[in-house]
Write a protein that holds these residues in place. Structure first.
Motif, PDB file in Angstrom:
ATOM      1  N   MET A  81       0.852  -1.186   0.000  1.00 50.35           N
ATOM      2  CA  MET A  81       0.000   0.000   0.000  1.00 50.35           C
ATOM      3  C   MET A  81       0.890   1.239   0.000  1.00 50.35           C
ATOM      4  N   SER A  82       0.559   2.186  -0.816  1.00 50.23           N
ATOM      5  CA  SER A  82       1.510   3.270  -0.974  1.00 50.23           C
ATOM      6  C   SER A  82       0.934   4.673  -0.874  1.00 50.23           C
ATOM      7  N   SER A  83      -0.207   4.924  -1.432  1.00 51.99           N
ATOM      8  CA  SER A  83      -0.629   6.323  -1.464  1.00 51.99           C
ATOM      9  C   SER A  83      -2.142   6.451  -1.378  1.00 51.99           C
ATOM     10  N   ARG A  84      -2.547   7.689  -1.182  1.00 45.44           N
ATOM     11  CA  ARG A  84      -3.974   7.978  -1.143  1.00 45.44           C
ATOM     12  C   ARG A  84      -4.335   8.910  -2.270  1.00 45.44           C
ATOM     13  N   ASN A  85      -5.519   8.742  -2.774  1.00 38.32           N
ATOM     14  CA  ASN A  85      -6.006   9.611  -3.833  1.00 38.32           C
ATOM     15  C   ASN A  85      -7.507   9.686  -3.642  1.00 38.32           C
ATOM     16  N   ASN A  86      -7.940  10.755  -3.035  1.00 42.77           N
ATOM     17  CA  ASN A  86      -9.358  10.827  -2.659  1.00 42.77           C
ATOM     18  C   ASN A  86     -10.232  11.486  -3.708  1.00 42.77           C
ATOM     19  N   LYS A  87      -9.658  11.714  -4.877  1.00 42.45           N
ATOM     20  CA  LYS A  87     -10.441  12.344  -5.924  1.00 42.45           C
ATOM     21  C   LYS A  87     -11.490  11.382  -6.486  1.00 42.45           C
ATOM     22  N   ILE A  88     -12.522  11.956  -7.039  1.00 42.76           N
ATOM     23  CA  ILE A  88     -13.542  11.146  -7.696  1.00 42.76           C
ATOM     24  C   ILE A  88     -13.022  10.755  -9.073  1.00 42.76           C
ATOM     25  N   CYS A 142     -15.489   6.730 -15.464  1.00 44.32           N
ATOM     26  CA  CYS A 142     -15.236   6.190 -16.797  1.00 44.32           C
ATOM     27  C   CYS A 142     -15.421   7.309 -17.825  1.00 44.32           C
ATOM     28  N   LEU A 143     -15.227   6.984 -19.079  1.00 44.73           N
ATOM     29  CA  LEU A 143     -15.286   7.998 -20.128  1.00 44.73           C
ATOM     30  C   LEU A 143     -16.652   8.686 -20.208  1.00 44.73           C
ATOM     31  N   CYS A 144     -17.726   7.939 -20.062  1.00 44.63           N
ATOM     32  CA  CYS A 144     -19.061   8.533 -20.205  1.00 44.63           C
ATOM     33  C   CYS A 144     -19.607   9.058 -18.881  1.00 44.63           C
ATOM     34  N   GLY A 145     -18.961   8.762 -17.782  1.00 48.38           N
ATOM     35  CA  GLY A 145     -19.436   9.227 -16.483  1.00 48.38           C
ATOM     36  C   GLY A 145     -20.501   8.344 -15.852  1.00 48.38           C
ATOM     37  N   GLY A 146     -20.803   7.231 -16.495  1.00 46.20           N
ATOM     38  CA  GLY A 146     -21.803   6.312 -15.941  1.00 46.20           C
ATOM     39  C   GLY A 146     -21.351   5.635 -14.664  1.00 46.20           C
ATOM     40  N   ILE A 147     -20.054   5.532 -14.493  1.00 47.97           N
ATOM     41  CA  ILE A 147     -19.475   4.956 -13.273  1.00 47.97           C
ATOM     42  C   ILE A 147     -18.611   6.023 -12.628  1.00 47.97           C
ATOM     43  N   LYS A 148     -18.929   6.338 -11.393  1.00 52.15           N
ATOM     44  CA  LYS A 148     -18.145   7.309 -10.631  1.00 52.15           C
ATOM     45  C   LYS A 148     -17.888   6.744  -9.257  1.00 52.15           C
ATOM     46  N   LEU A 149     -16.662   6.935  -8.791  1.00 54.00           N
ATOM     47  CA  LEU A 149     -16.324   6.389  -7.484  1.00 54.00           C
ATOM     48  C   LEU A 149     -15.159   7.148  -6.879  1.00 54.00           C
TER      49      LEU A 149
END
Ligand code: ZN
Length: 133
Positions: free
Chosen positions: A1-8, A11-18
């Motif tokens: 485990m190395s880093s954190r990235n809390n950004k959203i 996918c390309l179309c925006g149908g999947i966001k996490l």
């Protein structure tokens, strides 16, 4: 485990966001034939605890059972290949290219190099493995 990235990430179309609410593993490039055929190139996956993956949208997420051991998650609308997941494992691999700069991620190894094709070169400084590290 190395880093954190809390950004959203999406996918390309925006149908999947996490977003990933926890540490991300270093990136492994996988050259296995399944990654080649899924991504159209070798894959670059980071990895997180599945419980840390918080979905904001997943209406277009579809899973493909790529072997007896694992499944791959992709967007059925735009075709983005996002996830690799072993059954019965509490982690999930996420395509590193879904993130944006600064990713705080580093590519640390090449795996399944038997599947490497001849049109590109491996970074000689990185460890390489025939299977998993
Ligand atoms: Zn999509």
């Amino acid at each position: 485990m190395s880093s954190r990235n809390n950004k959203i990430i999406s996918c390309l179309c925006g149908g999947i966001k996490l977003k990933v609410n926890g540490p991300l593993r270093h990136v492994s490039n996988c050259h296995c034939i399944q990654c080649m055929k899924t991504h159209g190139n070798y894959s670059a996956y980071t990895n997180a605890k599945e419980k840390d993956v918080i979905f904001l949208k997943r209406g277009t997420l579809k899973w493909f059972r790529s072997s007896k051991k694992a499944k791959r998650g992709f967007c059925k609308k735009c075709g983005a290949s996002i996830f690799f997941k072993f059954y019965g494992n509490n982690t999930i691999s996420i395509s590193a290219g879904m993130f944006s700069n600064p990713t705080k991620l580093k590519t640390k190894m090449n795996i399944f190099i038997k599947g490497k094709l001849d049109y590109y070169k491996l970074d000689k400084k990185l460890p390489k493995f025939n299977r998993y590290s």
